[in-house]
Motif scaffolding. Structure first.
Motif, PDB file in Angstrom:
ATOM      1  N   UNK A   1      46.441   5.917  74.177  1.00 50.73           N
ATOM      2  CA  UNK A   1      47.662   6.164  73.417  1.00 50.73           C
ATOM      3  C   UNK A   1      47.690   5.326  72.147  1.00 50.73           C
ATOM      4  N   UNK A   2      47.247   4.097  72.232  1.00 49.21           N
ATOM      5  CA  UNK A   2      47.239   3.227  71.056  1.00 49.21           C
ATOM      6  C   UNK A   2      46.255   3.715  70.008  1.00 49.21           C
ATOM      7  N   UNK A   3      45.158   4.322  70.438  1.00 50.67           N
ATOM      8  CA  UNK A   3      44.195   4.889  69.485  1.00 50.67           C
ATOM      9  C   UNK A   3      44.860   5.999  68.681  1.00 50.67           C
ATOM     10  N   UNK A   4      45.627   6.858  69.362  1.00 52.16           N
ATOM     11  CA  UNK A   4      46.349   7.914  68.653  1.00 52.16           C
ATOM     12  C   UNK A   4      47.389   7.310  67.706  1.00 52.16           C
ATOM     13  N   UNK A   5      48.011   6.225  68.136  1.00 45.49           N
ATOM     14  CA  UNK A   5      48.997   5.551  67.296  1.00 45.49           C
ATOM     15  C   UNK A   5      48.351   5.084  65.997  1.00 45.49           C
ATOM     16  N   UNK A   6      47.149   4.530  66.084  1.00 47.46           N
ATOM     17  CA  UNK A   6      46.432   4.089  64.889  1.00 47.46           C
ATOM     18  C   UNK A   6      46.198   5.248  63.929  1.00 47.46           C
ATOM     19  N   UNK A   7      46.047   6.447  64.460  1.00 47.01           N
ATOM     20  CA  UNK A   7      45.836   7.623  63.614  1.00 47.01           C
ATOM     21  C   UNK A   7      47.149   8.182  63.071  1.00 47.01           C
ATOM     22  N   UNK A   8      48.263   7.556  63.444  1.00 48.51           N
ATOM     23  CA  UNK A   8      49.556   8.020  62.972  1.00 48.51           C
ATOM     24  C   UNK A   8      50.162   9.119  63.806  1.00 48.51           C
ATOM     25  N   UNK A   9      49.635   9.303  65.021  1.00 51.31           N
ATOM     26  CA  UNK A   9      50.119  10.356  65.914  1.00 51.31           C
ATOM     27  C   UNK A   9      50.928   9.735  67.048  1.00 51.31           C
ATOM     28  N   UNK A  10      52.148  10.181  67.217  1.00 49.53           N
ATOM     29  CA  UNK A  10      52.988   9.682  68.310  1.00 49.53           C
ATOM     30  C   UNK A  10      52.367  10.039  69.649  1.00 49.53           C
ATOM     31  N   UNK A  11      52.336   9.092  70.572  1.00 44.01           N
ATOM     32  CA  UNK A  11      51.761   9.356  71.887  1.00 44.01           C
ATOM     33  C   UNK A  11      52.352   8.396  72.897  1.00 44.01           C
ATOM     34  N   UNK A  12      52.133   8.726  74.161  1.00 45.20           N
ATOM     35  CA  UNK A  12      52.664   7.886  75.242  1.00 45.20           C
ATOM     36  C   UNK A  12      51.732   7.958  76.435  1.00 45.20           C
ATOM     37  N   UNK A  13      51.397   6.810  77.014  1.00 40.57           N
ATOM     38  CA  UNK A  13      50.521   6.767  78.176  1.00 40.57           C
ATOM     39  C   UNK A  13      51.308   6.718  79.471  1.00 40.57           C
ATOM     40  N   UNK A  14      50.839   7.452  80.487  1.00 40.71           N
ATOM     41  CA  UNK A  14      51.558   7.513  81.757  1.00 40.71           C
ATOM     42  C   UNK A  14      50.605   7.756  82.918  1.00 40.71           C
ATOM     43  N   UNK A  15      51.007   7.329  84.094  1.00 42.55           N
ATOM     44  CA  UNK A  15      50.289   7.676  85.315  1.00 42.55           C
ATOM     45  C   UNK A  15      50.683   9.096  85.699  1.00 42.55           C
ATOM     46  N   UNK A  16      49.962   9.746  86.624  1.00 42.14           N
ATOM     47  CA  UNK A  16      50.333  11.109  87.027  1.00 42.14           C
ATOM     48  C   UNK A  16      51.770  11.225  87.538  1.00 42.14           C
ATOM     49  N   UNK A  17      52.203  10.269  88.337  1.00 42.07           N
ATOM     50  CA  UNK A  17      53.573  10.340  88.860  1.00 42.07           C
ATOM     51  C   UNK A  17      54.590  10.170  87.738  1.00 42.07           C
ATOM     52  N   UNK A  18      54.304   9.278  86.782  1.00 40.61           N
ATOM     53  CA  UNK A  18      55.206   9.102  85.642  1.00 40.61           C
ATOM     54  C   UNK A  18      55.220  10.340  84.763  1.00 40.61           C
ATOM     55  N   UNK A  19      54.067  10.977  84.624  1.00 43.05           N
ATOM     56  CA  UNK A  19      53.956  12.141  83.745  1.00 43.05           C
ATOM     57  C   UNK A  19      54.859  13.281  84.188  1.00 43.05           C
ATOM     58  N   UNK A  20      55.038  13.452  85.491  1.00 44.20           N
ATOM     59  CA  UNK A  20      55.855  14.557  85.992  1.00 44.20           C
ATOM     60  C   UNK A  20      57.324  14.401  85.610  1.00 44.20           C
ATOM     61  N   UNK A  21      57.785  13.172  85.458  1.00 37.67           N
ATOM     62  CA  UNK A  21      59.161  12.957  85.013  1.00 37.67           C
ATOM     63  C   UNK A  21      59.237  12.784  83.498  1.00 37.67           C
ATOM     64  N   UNK A  22      58.102  12.507  82.867  1.00 38.06           N
ATOM     65  CA  UNK A  22      58.052  12.268  81.424  1.00 38.06           C
ATOM     66  C   UNK A  22      57.911  13.552  80.603  1.00 38.06           C
ATOM     67  N   UNK A  23      57.186  14.520  81.140  1.00 37.17           N
ATOM     68  CA  UNK A  23      56.858  15.722  80.372  1.00 37.17           C
ATOM     69  C   UNK A  23      58.124  16.440  79.907  1.00 37.17           C
ATOM     70  N   UNK A  24      58.102  16.874  78.646  1.00 42.10           N
ATOM     71  CA  UNK A  24      59.223  17.626  78.072  1.00 42.10           C
ATOM     72  C   UNK A  24      58.708  18.343  76.835  1.00 42.10           C
ATOM     73  N   UNK A  25      59.568  19.128  76.212  1.00 46.61           N
ATOM     74  CA  UNK A  25      59.173  19.857  75.011  1.00 46.61           C
ATOM     75  C   UNK A  25      59.103  18.958  73.784  1.00 46.61           C
TER      76      UNK A  25
END
Length: 229
Positions: free
Chosen positions: A16-40
């Motif tokens: 996620x931090x690598x994408x941040x360096x490129x100026x792209x918003x991103x967020x790192x998550x575990x699989x269980x976190x991802x299921x509650x994190x995912x959205x449009x």
């Protein structure tokens, strides 16, 4: 934004931090976190080492049920023998450069008429990740990288107002996240720089809701400016 998923949160945050360096918003998550994190809010999902998941097919199916428009990609070793190619919109080797990965994802989105990662434009504001600087109808606005990432997040979230905690969570690298009170200082600086060039603020604070990019539609939305009393 890009959601990076790995069973090891540390590895997901690193990518996620690598994408941040490129100026792209991103967020790192575990699989269980991802299921509650995912959205449009997200433009893409990248699942690292999907073969290590107990049931990759079920996991991807659940993600798609929550946000069917968001494409899902995989990073894996030995993609020639990868057993779950058909459930992803694309599979890439771990050795793929992050810039190439971001480019390929963007090309996939364009080809399928989806919103692209790294595209942050709204109401005359151009804060795209590959732009040399933020501009407003062609006029350069000298924002810092931190200020630019905050503006990109608010553009991505538009028209939803975002509070300081959300801005900290998505516009900053986890290792460099400041105190929530600093967000107001950054917003004031962004507005000051826009006023010097355009004679107006670009971000407003909606009472009890959060920060939002000012557009004619936002100013006309009376419900947004009610304080809830």
């Amino acid at each position: 934004m890009v959601l990076i998923v790995n069973r090891r949160k540390k590895d997901a945050s690193y990518v996620s931090e690598i994408f941040h360096y490129m100026g792209i918003l991103s967020h790192g998550a575990t699989p269980s976190e991802a299921l509650s994190e995912i959205s449009l809010l997200y433009r893409a999902v990248i699942i690292m080492e999907p073969d290590t998941l107990p049931d990759a097919c079920d996991f991807v199916s659940k993600l798609r049920s929550y946000a069917s428009e968001v494409p899902i990609f995989a990073l894996a070793d030995g993609i020639d023998t990868f057993s779950h190619k058909e459930i992803f919109d694309g599979v890439y080797k771990f050795s793929t450069y992050s810039s190439i990965l971001a480019y390929n994802i963007a090309q996939y989105s364009k080809k399928n008429s989806l919103s692209c990662v790294g595209d942050y434009r709204l109401a005359g504001i151009n804060a795209m990740c590959d732009a040399e600087s933020v501009t407003y109808f062609g006029e350069q606005i000298p924002l810092t990288k931190t200020e630019t990432m905050i503006l990109r997040f608010l553009i991505r979230a538009y028209p939803l107002p975002m509070d300081s905690e959300s801005i900290l969570r998505y516009a900053f690298r986890p290792s460099r996240s400041p105190e929530p009170a600093s967000i107001r200082t950054h917003i004031c600086s962004i507005n000051k720089k826009f006023r010097l060039k355009t004679s107006r603020n670009v971000i407003a604070l909606a009472p009890k809701k959060g920060y939002v990019v000012i557009t004619p539609e936002v100013m006309a939305d009376r419900n947004l400016w009610r304080d809830g009393k």
